[in-house]
Scaffold this motif. Sequence first.
Motif, PDB file in Angstrom:
ATOM      1  N   PHE A 233       0.834  -1.196   0.000  1.00 54.09           N
ATOM      2  CA  PHE A 233       0.000   0.000   0.000  1.00 54.09           C
ATOM      3  C   PHE A 233       0.870   1.248   0.000  1.00 54.09           C
ATOM      4  O   PHE A 233       2.034   1.235   0.394  1.00 54.09           O
ATOM      5  N   TYR A 234       0.271   2.356  -0.444  1.00 56.84           N
ATOM      6  CA  TYR A 234       0.995   3.622  -0.580  1.00 56.84           C
ATOM      7  C   TYR A 234       0.007   4.762  -0.376  1.00 56.84           C
ATOM      8  O   TYR A 234      -1.059   4.785  -0.991  1.00 56.84           O
ATOM      9  N   HIS A 235       0.361   5.690   0.513  1.00 53.90           N
ATOM     10  CA  HIS A 235      -0.444   6.910   0.658  1.00 53.90           C
ATOM     11  C   HIS A 235       0.424   8.010   1.256  1.00 53.90           C
ATOM     12  O   HIS A 235       1.533   7.768   1.741  1.00 53.90           O
ATOM     13  N   ALA A 236      -0.071   9.232   1.225  1.00 52.60           N
ATOM     14  CA  ALA A 236       0.719  10.403   1.617  1.00 52.60           C
ATOM     15  C   ALA A 236       1.013  10.459   3.113  1.00 52.60           C
ATOM     16  O   ALA A 236       1.867  11.232   3.543  1.00 52.60           O
ATOM     17  N   GLY A 237       0.339   9.636   3.920  1.00 57.13           N
ATOM     18  CA  GLY A 237       0.556   9.680   5.357  1.00 57.13           C
ATOM     19  C   GLY A 237       1.779   8.906   5.821  1.00 57.13           C
ATOM     20  O   GLY A 237       2.145   8.968   6.993  1.00 57.13           O
ATOM     21  N   LEU A 238       2.427   8.184   4.915  1.00 62.97           N
ATOM     22  CA  LEU A 238       3.608   7.396   5.275  1.00 62.97           C
ATOM     23  C   LEU A 238       4.853   8.276   5.369  1.00 62.97           C
ATOM     24  O   LEU A 238       4.919   9.334   4.743  1.00 62.97           O
ATOM     25  N   GLU A 239       5.838   7.809   6.120  1.00 59.26           N
ATOM     26  CA  GLU A 239       7.114   8.514   6.182  1.00 59.26           C
ATOM     27  C   GLU A 239       7.736   8.558   4.781  1.00 59.26           C
ATOM     28  O   GLU A 239       7.634   7.574   4.030  1.00 59.26           O
ATOM     29  N   PRO A 240       8.357   9.673   4.403  1.00 62.77           N
ATOM     30  CA  PRO A 240       8.888   9.822   3.039  1.00 62.77           C
ATOM     31  C   PRO A 240       9.791   8.678   2.583  1.00 62.77           C
ATOM     32  O   PRO A 240       9.655   8.195   1.456  1.00 62.77           O
TER      33      PRO A 240
ATOM     34  N   ILE B 155       9.872   5.579   3.611  1.00 62.12           N
ATOM     35  CA  ILE B 155       9.071   4.358   3.439  1.00 62.12           C
ATOM     36  C   ILE B 155       8.283   4.449   2.136  1.00 62.12           C
ATOM     37  O   ILE B 155       8.234   3.497   1.351  1.00 62.12           O
ATOM     38  N   ARG B 156       7.672   5.606   1.905  1.00 58.47           N
ATOM     39  CA  ARG B 156       6.883   5.808   0.695  1.00 58.47           C
ATOM     40  C   ARG B 156       7.750   5.663  -0.557  1.00 58.47           C
ATOM     41  O   ARG B 156       7.359   5.005  -1.525  1.00 58.47           O
ATOM     42  N   ASN B 157       8.925   6.257  -0.519  1.00 61.42           N
ATOM     43  CA  ASN B 157       9.837   6.184  -1.657  1.00 61.42           C
ATOM     44  C   ASN B 157      10.280   4.749  -1.916  1.00 61.42           C
ATOM     45  O   ASN B 157      10.366   4.315  -3.069  1.00 61.42           O
ATOM     46  N   GLN B 158      10.538   3.998  -0.852  1.00 62.37           N
ATOM     47  CA  GLN B 158      10.964   2.605  -0.994  1.00 62.37           C
ATOM     48  C   GLN B 158       9.863   1.750  -1.606  1.00 62.37           C
ATOM     49  O   GLN B 158      10.112   0.905  -2.475  1.00 62.37           O
ATOM     50  N   LYS B 159       8.625   1.964  -1.150  1.00 64.77           N
ATOM     51  CA  LYS B 159       7.489   1.212  -1.697  1.00 64.77           C
ATOM     52  C   LYS B 159       7.341   1.494  -3.196  1.00 64.77           C
ATOM     53  O   LYS B 159       7.106   0.580  -3.993  1.00 64.77           O
ATOM     54  N   GLN B 160       7.478   2.763  -3.566  1.00 69.08           N
ATOM     55  CA  GLN B 160       7.365   3.148  -4.969  1.00 69.08           C
ATOM     56  C   GLN B 160       8.463   2.495  -5.799  1.00 69.08           C
ATOM     57  O   GLN B 160       8.199   1.950  -6.875  1.00 69.08           O
ATOM     58  N   GLN B 161       9.699   2.538  -5.298  1.00 70.02           N
ATOM     59  CA  GLN B 161      10.822   1.960  -6.030  1.00 70.02           C
ATOM     60  C   GLN B 161      10.691   0.444  -6.178  1.00 70.02           C
ATOM     61  O   GLN B 161      11.043  -0.126  -7.215  1.00 70.02           O
ATOM     62  N   ASP B 162      10.190  -0.224  -5.130  1.00 69.48           N
ATOM     63  CA  ASP B 162       9.997  -1.683  -5.192  1.00 69.48           C
ATOM     64  C   ASP B 162       8.983  -2.044  -6.269  1.00 69.48           C
ATOM     65  O   ASP B 162       9.131  -3.048  -6.969  1.00 69.48           O
ATOM     66  N   TRP B 163       7.945  -1.217  -6.401  1.00 64.20           N
ATOM     67  CA  TRP B 163       6.936  -1.473  -7.433  1.00 64.20           C
ATOM     68  C   TRP B 163       7.500  -1.204  -8.828  1.00 64.20           C
ATOM     69  O   TRP B 163       7.305  -1.997  -9.749  1.00 64.20           O
ATOM     70  N   ILE B 164       8.225  -0.096  -8.986  1.00 63.34           N
ATOM     71  CA  ILE B 164       8.821   0.238 -10.290  1.00 63.34           C
ATOM     72  C   ILE B 164       9.794  -0.864 -10.736  1.00 63.34           C
ATOM     73  O   ILE B 164       9.850  -1.227 -11.915  1.00 63.34           O
ATOM     74  N   ALA B 165      10.536  -1.429  -9.761  1.00 62.02           N
ATOM     75  CA  ALA B 165      11.520  -2.475 -10.077  1.00 62.02           C
ATOM     76  C   ALA B 165      10.887  -3.866 -10.156  1.00 62.02           C
ATOM     77  O   ALA B 165      11.601  -4.868 -10.289  1.00 62.02           O
ATOM     78  N   ASN B 166       9.553  -3.940 -10.048  1.00 56.36           N
ATOM     79  CA  ASN B 166       8.802  -5.195 -10.104  1.00 56.36           C
ATOM     80  C   ASN B 166       9.081  -6.142  -8.934  1.00 56.36           C
ATOM     81  O   ASN B 166       8.818  -7.342  -9.019  1.00 56.36           O
ATOM     82  N   LYS B 167       9.595  -5.599  -7.834  1.00 60.32           N
ATOM     83  CA  LYS B 167       9.728  -6.401  -6.617  1.00 60.32           C
ATOM     84  C   LYS B 167       8.358  -6.568  -5.964  1.00 60.32           C
ATOM     85  O   LYS B 167       8.098  -7.549  -5.275  1.00 60.32           O
ATOM     86  N   THR B 168       7.511  -5.558  -6.147  1.00 64.19           N
ATOM     87  CA  THR B 168       6.107  -5.622  -5.738  1.00 64.19           C
ATOM     88  C   THR B 168       5.267  -5.623  -7.003  1.00 64.19           C
ATOM     89  O   THR B 168       5.479  -4.795  -7.886  1.00 64.19           O
ATOM     90  N   ARG B 169       4.319  -6.535  -7.087  1.00 61.12           N
ATOM     91  CA  ARG B 169       3.527  -6.632  -8.315  1.00 61.12           C
ATOM     92  C   ARG B 169       2.403  -5.592  -8.362  1.00 61.12           C
ATOM     93  O   ARG B 169       2.189  -4.932  -9.380  1.00 61.12           O
TER      94      ARG B 169
END
Length: 635
Positions: free
Chosen positions: A257-264, A266-280
């Motif tokens: 999950f991803y939303h603006a309430g997360l620590e920056p 953490i949010r950036n890591q989640k986004q990068q994991d998705w872009i790199a296909n580590k998260t589907r």
Amino acid sequence: MGSDLIHPILKQYWGHDGFRPMQEEIIRSVLDGRDTIALLPTGGGKSICYQVPGLALGGLTLVISPLVALMKDQVDTLQKMGIKAVFISSVMSYREIDIALDNCAYGKVKFLYVSPERLKTELFLARVKKMNVKLVAIDEAHCISQWGYDFRPPYLQIAELRSHLPKVPFMALTATATPEVIKDIGERLEMKNPQIFQKSFDRPNLSYLFLKESDKENRLTSIFKKSSGTGIVYTRNRRLTVEVANLLKHQSISADFYHAGLEPEIRNQKQQDWIANKTRVIVCTNAFGMGIDKPDVRTVVHFQPPDCIEAYFQEAGRGGRDGKPAYGVLLYDERDIEDLEFQLKNAFPEKSEIRTVYQALVNYFQLAVGSGKDDFLEFDLLDFCKTYNLNHLKSLKCLDLLAKNDYIFLTDSVFMPSRLMFKVDKNELYSYQLKYPRLDGILKTILRSYSGIFDEFVVIREKDIAFRAKTSVEKLIKDLENLHKQEILVYVPQSSLPKINFPHGVVLAKDLFFDSETFEKRKKQVEIRNQAFIDLLIDDEGCRTQRMLRYFGEADAKPCGRCDVCLQKVKKDLSTKDLLKLESLVLDWVKEKPISYDWLIQKTEHPKQMQELIRFLVGEGKIVQEGNWLKQPKQ
């Protein structure tokens, strides 16, 4: 001028041998010095239309964009390609902006991205005259129209640049614009006989499926179990992002999950994991996706419907940007329709409500009348609503109207890491280190860790510096803040909150003026937009794609043959004995091994029927299409 360079530039920096349809014509119009309006669908390659001619013309291309996240992403991408680019926005300090503008005037910067509110500042206007500007590109140009769905008053100031750059061509780009908005763009930018290039907003590889479901959770998991590739799921609020992501994970589907309430971080890591296909699958609120160029998204699901066709079209359009088959799936039930109808009735706040929110805003920041013009203040909407017991959605609508009337300016939320630059020269710094030995270790660590820190701002990580200097992060931050106060260095801490500004200073709430005619016309436009989406949702008689394209002015749009309405029609038309046999045959083939789409079409005596059958089977989740290959879905 520079037209013979465009193909070598495209090959050198983007690795492409040729342009997409209409890109080259748009580029040549700009190189001929013509004012140009380019309307291309999401994923249609708008950025190349100004970046290639910008490089071919030499000098500097000034890009005006309303979204900090989009600017940051574009600049990061250009820099990775070895092209010097910078952006300026209200999330930066005065010193950072000063240095960036200097580099544009006297350095080798090729692209300067600015948010529109910067255009009238004395600092910008003084420097732009010294810049070798060859092209002005206005991204998200629909924001200039008062009657568009995303009007931003600072865009109205763009035409004033013409007096400072009289011979420079202007280029406007957008992915969503009705005929009325297109006309407004040309007039507001004072374009003279602009060349207008309008590619159909149709995305032939993208299928729109509106599915009425009483059990959305089960349908959602089924969609991702029967499909392959990465996906986005849009939800209405932060709580649902967590719940839906957990639902998918419990079904062994890689999700986060991803939303603006997360620590920056953490949010950036989640986004990068998705872009790199580590998260589907990333489950998010509608702020996610802007400024992210991920071409291989196969499925975009709306867990609840948005409130207008423009928003849906843009968000669903984040799928299939690589040109391969993708799906925009909208799940809805009776309650969603009731919610949309309720929103329609309450879509436009009363003037008294707007004044109440404005007064609360002034109290929140403790601002005096006339102040706020030069300040960009961090703004936490949830904290603001909680402090004054205000409804979140209603407050957002009031803030939007205050922005549309130019009483406030509100930036988008974007994570900006900490930055640092020394303000004194090396000799002065050495003297300071001798005078204050306690800080010597921290300063030496910074000098060893980052190069160029005397000439420009560098991105730093407080954790890394603290670890190397053998101190705590908390203590390091206090020391950096003190060094900043003593003007030894400039320290800009990381931030992810949006910022708010009062462009003309704070006024008394009772003195807020809303022109009645404009106010009522905007209200009517909002009602028309919202009703158009409700009609699209509940009326399942006509092709969804065709109706959306006609909404955007494509009167001759034909039924697409791939949306849920068209697929249901195909299902009825294919209910013959022979075609049911053919369906069984196709399903048996893909059980054995993946088969080529082209081979299958060539093998049949009825290629048109086979194409319709394949679309239907893919839409039903009975087979999966990946590029030119058809195969059995994962069990």
